[in-house]
Design an enzyme around this catalytic site. Sequence first.
Site, PDB file in Angstrom:
ATOM      1  N   CYS A  93       0.032   5.647 -14.039  1.00  0.00           N
ATOM      2  CA  CYS A  93      -1.026   5.568 -15.047  1.00  0.00           C
ATOM      3  C   CYS A  93      -2.408   5.517 -14.379  1.00  0.00           C
ATOM      4  O   CYS A  93      -2.547   5.384 -13.173  1.00  0.00           O
ATOM      5  CB  CYS A  93      -0.815   4.349 -15.928  1.00  0.00           C
ATOM      6  SG  CYS A  93      -1.079   2.789 -15.068  1.00  0.00           S
ATOM      7  N   ALA A  99      -3.134   2.544 -12.272  1.00  0.00           N
ATOM      8  CA  ALA A  99      -2.483   2.645 -10.957  1.00  0.00           C
ATOM      9  C   ALA A  99      -3.352   3.452  -9.992  1.00  0.00           C
ATOM     10  O   ALA A  99      -3.499   3.087  -8.823  1.00  0.00           O
ATOM     11  CB  ALA A  99      -1.108   3.295 -11.091  1.00  0.00           C
ATOM     12  N   ARG A 103       2.481  -0.697  -2.761  1.00  0.00           N
ATOM     13  CA  ARG A 103       2.089   0.446  -1.932  1.00  0.00           C
ATOM     14  C   ARG A 103       1.916  -0.092  -0.519  1.00  0.00           C
ATOM     15  O   ARG A 103       1.361  -1.157  -0.330  1.00  0.00           O
ATOM     16  CB  ARG A 103       0.778   1.008  -2.471  1.00  0.00           C
ATOM     17  CG  ARG A 103       0.340   2.322  -1.870  1.00  0.00           C
ATOM     18  CD  ARG A 103      -0.570   2.997  -2.881  1.00  0.00           C
ATOM     19  NE  ARG A 103      -1.286   4.157  -2.413  1.00  0.00           N
ATOM     20  CZ  ARG A 103      -2.531   4.108  -1.947  1.00  0.00           C
ATOM     21  NH1 ARG A 103      -3.170   2.978  -1.828  1.00  0.00           N
ATOM     22  NH2 ARG A 103      -3.148   5.215  -1.601  1.00  0.00           N
ATOM     23  N   HIS A 134      -8.287   7.872 -10.168  1.00  0.00           N
ATOM     24  CA  HIS A 134      -8.995   8.179  -8.915  1.00  0.00           C
ATOM     25  C   HIS A 134     -10.457   8.467  -9.231  1.00  0.00           C
ATOM     26  O   HIS A 134     -11.363   7.974  -8.581  1.00  0.00           O
ATOM     27  CB  HIS A 134      -8.420   9.432  -8.235  1.00  0.00           C
ATOM     28  CG  HIS A 134      -6.967   9.329  -7.883  1.00  0.00           C
ATOM     29  ND1 HIS A 134      -6.139  10.423  -7.882  1.00  0.00           N
ATOM     30  CD2 HIS A 134      -6.201   8.286  -7.519  1.00  0.00           C
ATOM     31  CE1 HIS A 134      -4.925  10.054  -7.525  1.00  0.00           C
ATOM     32  NE2 HIS A 134      -4.931   8.755  -7.299  1.00  0.00           N
TER      33      HIS A 134
HETATM   34 FE1  CFM Z   1      -3.649  11.130  -2.213  1.00  0.00          FE
HETATM   35 FE2  CFM Z   1      -1.257  11.474  -2.378  1.00  0.00          FE
HETATM   36 FE3  CFM Z   1      -2.563   9.827  -4.046  1.00  0.00          FE
HETATM   37 FE4  CFM Z   1      -2.225   9.225  -1.425  1.00  0.00          FE
HETATM   38 FE5  CFM Z   1      -0.020   7.726  -2.001  1.00  0.00          FE
HETATM   39 FE6  CFM Z   1       0.907  10.001  -2.970  1.00  0.00          FE
HETATM   40 FE7  CFM Z   1      -0.350   8.376  -4.602  1.00  0.00          FE
HETATM   41 MO1  CFM Z   1       2.004   7.733  -3.669  1.00  0.00          MO
HETATM   42  S1  CFM Z   1      -2.201  11.133  -0.574  1.00  0.00           S
HETATM   43  S2  CFM Z   1      -3.907   9.034  -2.732  1.00  0.00           S
HETATM   44  S3  CFM Z   1      -1.418   7.505  -0.357  1.00  0.00           S
HETATM   45  S4  CFM Z   1      -2.574  11.946  -3.921  1.00  0.00           S
HETATM   46  S5  CFM Z   1       1.804   8.652  -1.607  1.00  0.00           S
HETATM   47  S6  CFM Z   1       0.735  12.178  -2.360  1.00  0.00           S
HETATM   48  S7  CFM Z   1       1.382   9.511  -4.980  1.00  0.00           S
HETATM   49  S8  CFM Z   1       0.086   6.489  -3.723  1.00  0.00           S
HETATM   50  S9  CFM Z   1      -2.084   8.655  -5.841  1.00  0.00           S
END
Ligand code: CFM
Length: 542
Positions: free
Chosen positions: A61, A64, A95, A195
């Site tokens: 989500c 997250a 994480r 993000h």
């Molecule tokens: Fe970038 Fe990723 Fe992500 Fe990531 Fe991660 Fe991920 Fe993630 Mo899991 S590199 S930041 S450190 S998009 S492994 S492939 S899914 S937490 S949001």
Amino acid sequence: MEHIAIDPERAKKELVAKYPAKLARKRAKQIVVNSIDEKNEVPEIQSNVRTSPGIITQRGCTYAGCKGVVLGPTRDIINITHGPIGCGFYSWLTRRNQTNPDDSEDKHNFITYCFSTDMQEEQVIFGGEKKLRQAIQEAYDIFKPKAIAVFATCPVGLIGDDVHSVTREMKEKLGINVFGFSCEGYKGVSQSAGHHIANNGLFTHIIGRNDEIKGGKYRVNLLGEYNIGGDAFVIERLFEKCGITLVSTFSGNSSIDTFENSHTADLNMIMCHRSINYVAEMMETKYGIPWIKVNFIGAEASAKSLRKIAEYYGDQELKDRVEQVIAEEMAPVMAAQEAIRPRTQGKTAMLFVGGSRAHHYQELFTELGMKTVAAGYEFAHRDDYEGRRVLPSIKIDSDSRNIEELEVEPDPTRYRPRKSEEEMAELQAKGFRFKDYDGMMPEMEQKALVIDDISHYESEKLIELYKPDIFCAGIKEKYVIQKAGVPLKQLHSYDYGGPYAGFEGAINFYKDIDRMVNSKIWGYVKSPWQKEPELSATYAWE
Ligand code: CFM
């Protein structure tokens, strides 16, 4: 050797065959058989759209993405989850972002704590701002942190608590940096929205608060590296060996102090394009810092990225140093490849993870002589698949419009282009590319399957059709896939392993994959459907 056992067009049909017609049509746009033309262009793939109800998705989500992914790894900000206890508890230490508190004077490390307002029915009915105010005060009284961040969960948005007015008020009262994020879980179609919200907050509340210039001649930021399993530690050591100053990493092994003067760096490097490209773009507009895409997953990719930095500065001393470091680091990598490759050559892999790693880790499999037959992201956008060249043609839907785009202007006093127009043009004429990312698909094999937001059902079907030697995803997929006799490597958490970044990380990865794809145990696993008569049922719409 023919790596793709079945016709990918047929596989695509089979993946959607059992779906109702409307859903099948939708999924067909998100499942693409890769084809790369002479101009290195690839077909369009639908992505960053809502997951259809009823599908078991891998996605998370918005909360997250904001609290867990981007802000979570910073050790000295107290992150308070404003919401019911579950959101805080399930995002607590799940994480594997590591940190080293000894890196800073105050040794603050709040990562091991779980802060939540523990919202109850009373707050849902009468409002939770009072409890939030108390929680901020309490956290401040106990820990005296430099900064406190507040993250809104779904009910906060539903009842209309204003986290921003509370944080503004508490910032005034406590005299430390307090700021909030409207990152309610439902805000976007996935964690990707989180993000973006996190990037906006970093830019508004933290970056640019301290103009002090620290470090040597070559000062850089690394964006989108989160120190999972110690990756950032490896990269930090590499930079140190090369004489490059890492002003800040967003946000692996980071402290708020490093973010505050990150605008004094002369180059931004993006590792994970999906989660942090917004910060790089905004810093370029406001402060004049150019950005480039790098990748420290894979030994070859790491060498290429180091050379790119040296080329950017154009300094012979740095170029020589970088070459020396690469030569030193490559020797054990080549030895490991030589030892392991005979056992991994020709094997097949599938990668379904996040918005970045499904691409980057293909490098490591290539170094092992393995083929990626299918890959996809959970929540990436078209530019991460097809390259940034498609950015102008991406349709902005109402879900994306929901997320604020900050209006950024050059800073009246602190905007300073790091290179003159001529210097930039000269570098570009030599093939150096700024602000660019080619995406995953142009680097994949022709006819490989590319699947966005894969469902649990489709993963199982893929295993049945392709029987790959290894499947890479996360904990939610791990045991289902392994019960079908295929080893699963977790690429989010690294299965308690790692680091996998840089040269020493590559060696770790080779060893772990060798062990997994060559273990005899998988041959003994009998899937439930092999042992017991198959249960079958029909869907109501048939
Ligand atoms: Fe970038 Fe990723 Fe992500 Fe990531 Fe991660 Fe991920 Fe993630 Mo899991 S590199 S930041 S450190 S998009 S492994 S492939 S899914 S937490 S949001």
